[in-house]
Design a protein around this motif. Structure first.
Motif, short mmCIF file in Angstrom:
data_model
loop_
_atom_site.label_atom_id
_atom_site.label_comp_id
_atom_site.label_asym_id
_atom_site.label_seq_id
_atom_site.Cartn_x
_atom_site.Cartn_y
_atom_site.Cartn_z
N LYS A 1 0.84 -1.21 0.00
CA LYS A 1 0.00 0.00 0.00
C LYS A 1 0.87 1.25 0.00
N ASN B 1 -6.33 -3.20 -6.29
CA ASN B 1 -5.51 -2.20 -6.98
C ASN B 1 -5.64 -2.31 -8.49
N GLN C 1 -0.69 4.53 -1.09
CA GLN C 1 -1.86 4.41 -0.23
C GLN C 1 -1.42 4.57 1.22
N ASN D 1 -6.03 -8.29 3.82
CA ASN D 1 -5.35 -7.93 2.58
C ASN D 1 -5.30 -9.08 1.58
N LEU E 1 -5.89 -7.69 -2.09
CA LEU E 1 -5.33 -6.37 -2.36
C LEU E 1 -4.92 -6.21 -3.82
#
Length: 762
Positions: free
Chosen positions: A180, A760, A185, A686, A756
């Motif tokens: 991240k 993304n 992020q 995640n 995750l």
């Protein structure tokens, strides 16, 4: 040591006023009429100031943190960069250090480990990072020497990422949290509580940082006093400790399950930065004149005595004096506790190590981020000078934490003193901490100044009948035991003149060997991929409805990351998601992988629009039972996955693989009474896994049962805290409730997307 039952105000860094009805009057008597509110005083901690400076949200209750720097080692950085690449990484947006201190024994797994290193070097060139070659430094020592800055924040993919003694708030998290940061992020958490660690007095001669650390862990682990909070070290006792001593205590705060740590800083820390040629990175940090803490631990350092943490947890602590006075009772108690930790798989004995009323140990190790510091090794050399470790079973290995430390030990003669005694001095390596290198013989007891002594971390394979165990001690008492040829001895029993050698840091070692891009990326560099470096497999989005099969049930009070995915020899496969997954729960529940794969085959059938009951025949009556109440369930709206139950999973390592290995085997959830650490729960999220909670008590299901979750996707979208669930058994649906702790909007979306990477990409 005293743990206050309330919060407390710290006034002028020296006076504690407990949060009682009389607190306002007491504060007024000390500071006058302008008494701050509790909320204002809470902003006076060092931790609050650093978090505020790094928070990108406009709400200090809901933090969105951007870190200054990142660190990873060669067990974790391949997976992290592969995840980030799959999500669109173009350049490291901040300094990212890739160290090589875990898989640096390149004989293990053939060329696999060195392939990972070449991957790391080429990625540092391509994306603009820093690459520290094998044997140069363990991850945390390099960070102390070259990265830490006063008031900064560092995120690392190793759980012992702790640089608070140097004024840096650092946190160890699973790899996706670093991903991240690499994708610009944020690290999203609620404002953590802050616990003051108020030190007075001064350690007596022979007591080292591990003794203080183990005393703290023993006092706060079981009761969760600092769980997921920040430990802030204050009080006049801090000033009595050297930088190395503070660092040695600080790194062990991870074993309390705290979120992070921070210390007040002074001229001692300023000197540390000066010695390392980084005077500009020092910053004086102190709490405000009135600071409020959510709890307070009061420690009189002069009362700490040499400690030992017996198998199989750093919180299983005794003073060595008490241990020797009650030897058979303590050892018998450890054997009884081991029946739970080891599930009775082996005949574990410690009482047979008592020879003529003394405990004999077979191995001593001083190593890594906790033990391999300059002062620890110099003190060990002073203790063992002119003595011999003997020619029997007992061995002593010493691992300086970095090559600059090693070189200084060579220059000042400490290395020669250690080797003359029979000790072996080796290069910087984390292996003894996680079960790679210096693995003891069967039934041996090893005493180590390292970070953990969980089951199996020293190389045991219970399914093969192999068992050894580790007790944690300070380098000084390990050296005293070595001087006594393996018989347990506290350092305070010996009359030693400590030399107090001064440290000189030679920066040329890193200048000559460490690749530093200076933040400049070179997109033309081709990444080197060894044959064991594999991409993450495709992962599905969360289905509308879900069938879960319970494929493992663990009732230990705490389940460590190492039991979820073993460390040690498995490390060579950490760049290969499916290859590593074969080891999941292998030392705790060897049948898990086979069971999980059977369920995964059913989900693969669903995705291919085939009948899942043909892939897993036992599903047919389960689906029939579901159809009695939910006739609309079809391949179009169902997902089939596995889950495990554990009472309190996730203590210890930050390695994301504890979750990702379950995911690639078809795992879609964990069910627990509570999660041992925030980082393990974050890893589950995640990787798109539901971190369910269930109340303590009799479980409505057992291993092998099926659970049906109707409208699970809608429940996540609706921010539900309770989930309707059914145990499917004997043609019936038996209802029960699963709960879910707080999720951020981003975390909820990650689960909905499936992981995750998917989040993304989309």
């Amino acid at each position: 040591m005293e743990l206050l039952k309330t919060g407390a105000y710290l006034v002028n860094g020296t006076e504690i006023i407990e949060d009682t009805p009389e607190a306002a009057a007491q504060l007024q008597a000390v500071i006058g009429p302008n008494v701050p509110s509790k909320e204002e005083a809470a902003k006076g901690t060092i931790a609050y100031g650093i978090l505020e400076a790094h928070n990108t949200s406009d709400n200090m209750d809901k933090l969105k943190i951007r870190f200054d720097k990142l660190t990873s080692h060669d067990i974790t950085y391949v997976g992290i960069i592969q995840t980030a690449r799959a999500s669109g990484l173009e350049k490291f947006p901040m300094p990212y250090v890739l160290t090589n201190c875990h898989n640096s024994l390149c004989a293990v797994g053939g060329t696999i480990n060195e392939d990972d290193h070449m991957f790391g070097l080429t990625c540092a060139k391509k994306y603009g990072g820093i690459y520290v070659p094998p044997h140069q430094a363990v991850i945390h020592q390099f960070a102390r020497e070259m990265l830490a800055c006063g008031g900064a924040m560092i995120l690392g993919s190793d759980s012992h990422t702790r640089y608070g003694a140097l004024g840096t708030m650092a946190m160890g998290e699973g790899g996706p949290e670093l991903v991240k940061q690499l994708l610009n992020q944020t690290y999203d958490i609620n404002m953590p509580g802050v616990i003051g660690i108020y030190m007075t007095g001064e350690p007596i001669k022979g007591v080292g940082p591990q003794d203080v650390a183990l005393a703290i862990i023993g006092a706060v682990f079981q009761n969760g006093y600092v769980n997921n909070k920040v430990m802030e070290f204050v009080g006049p006792g801090v000033e009595k400790l050297s930088a190395d001593f503070r660092i040695g205590v600080d790194v062990m705060t991870t074993e309390t399950t705290c979120l992070s740590s921070i210390w007040k800083t002074d001229d001692v820390i300023k000197d540390f930065y000066d010695i390392h040629g980084r005077a500009g990175d020092y910053k004086e940090l102190n709490p405000a004149p009135v600071a409020y803490y959510d709890g307070m631990v009061k420690i009189d350092l002069s009362k700490i005595r040499p400690m030992i943490a017996m198998p199989f947890h750093p919180s299983n602590t005794y003073t060595i004096e008490d241990m020797n006075r009650n030897l058979m009772d303590v050892l018998h108690d450890c054997e009884q506790k081991a029946l739970v930790s080891l599930d009775g798989q082996v005949d574990f004995k410690l009482t047979d190590k008592v020879h003529n009323g003394k405990l004999y140990v077979e191995q001593g190790i001083i190593a890594g981020c906790a033990g391999g510091g300059f002062e620890n090794l110099c003190a060990a050399a002073d203790i063992i000078k002119g003595k011999s470790i003997g020619a029997d079973e007992f061995t002593l290995s010493v691992y300086p934490a970095s090559t600059p430390i090693y070189m200084e030990l060579v220059k000042n003669g400490a290395a020669a003193t250690l080797m003359e005694s029979g000790a072996i001095v080796k290069t910087a390596f984390c292996g003894p901490c996680f079960g790679a290198g210096d693995t003891p013989s069967n039934n041996s007891l090893s005493i180590r100044h390292s970070t953990r002594n969980f089951p199996n971390r020293e190389g045991s394979k219970l399914q093969n009948g192999q068992i050894a165990s580790v007790a944690l001690m300070d380098a000084r008492s390990i050296a005293a035991t070595a001087a006594n040829k393996g018989y347990l001895t506290p350092a305070t029993d010996l009359d030693v003149e400590y030399s107090g050698r001064k440290y000189h840091f030679d920066s040329s070692i890193y200048a000559n060997r460490v690749f530093d891009s200076k933040g400049v990326a070179d997109p033309s560099v081709e990444i080197k991929f060894g044959p064991n470096i594999k991409d993450w497999p495709k992962m599905s989005a969360l289905p509308e409805n879900m069938i879960l099969k319970v494929v493992s049930e663990i009732h230990d009070p705490v389940t460590t990351t190492d039991e979820l995915i073993p460390s040690g020899e498995t490390s060579s496969y950490r760049s290969n998601p499916l290859g590593l997954a074969e080891f999941t729960l292998s030392r705790k529940d060897p049948a898990y992988v086979g069971r999980a794969k059977e369920v995964r085959a059913a989900q693969e059938a669903v995705e291919a629009d085939k009948n899942p009951a043909e892939a897993l025949t036992e599903l047919a009556p389960v689906i029939d039972a579901i159809h009695t109440k939910y006739a609309e369930i079809t391949n179009e709206n169902i997902g089939i996955g596995s889950t495990i139950f554990a009472v309190k999973p996730g203590d210890g390592s930050a390695r994301e693989q504890a979750a990702s290995c379950q995911k690639v085997l078809g795992g879609w959830a964990n069910i627990a009474n509570e999660y041992a650490t925030k980082r393990y729960r974050s890893n589950l999220i995640n990787w798109g896994m539901l971190p369910f909670l269930i109340e303590k008590g009799d479980l409505p299901f057992m291993n092998g049962d099926y659970i049906f979750l109707p409208d699970v996707r809608k429940a996540v979208e609706a921010k539900a805290s309770e989930f309707e669930a059914y145990v499917v058994k004997d043609g019936s649906l038996v209802p029960f409730v699963l709960k879910m702790g707080e999720l951020t909007d981003d975390e909820r979306e990650i689960i909905l997307k499936g992981c995750l990477i998917n989040y993304n990409r989309q």
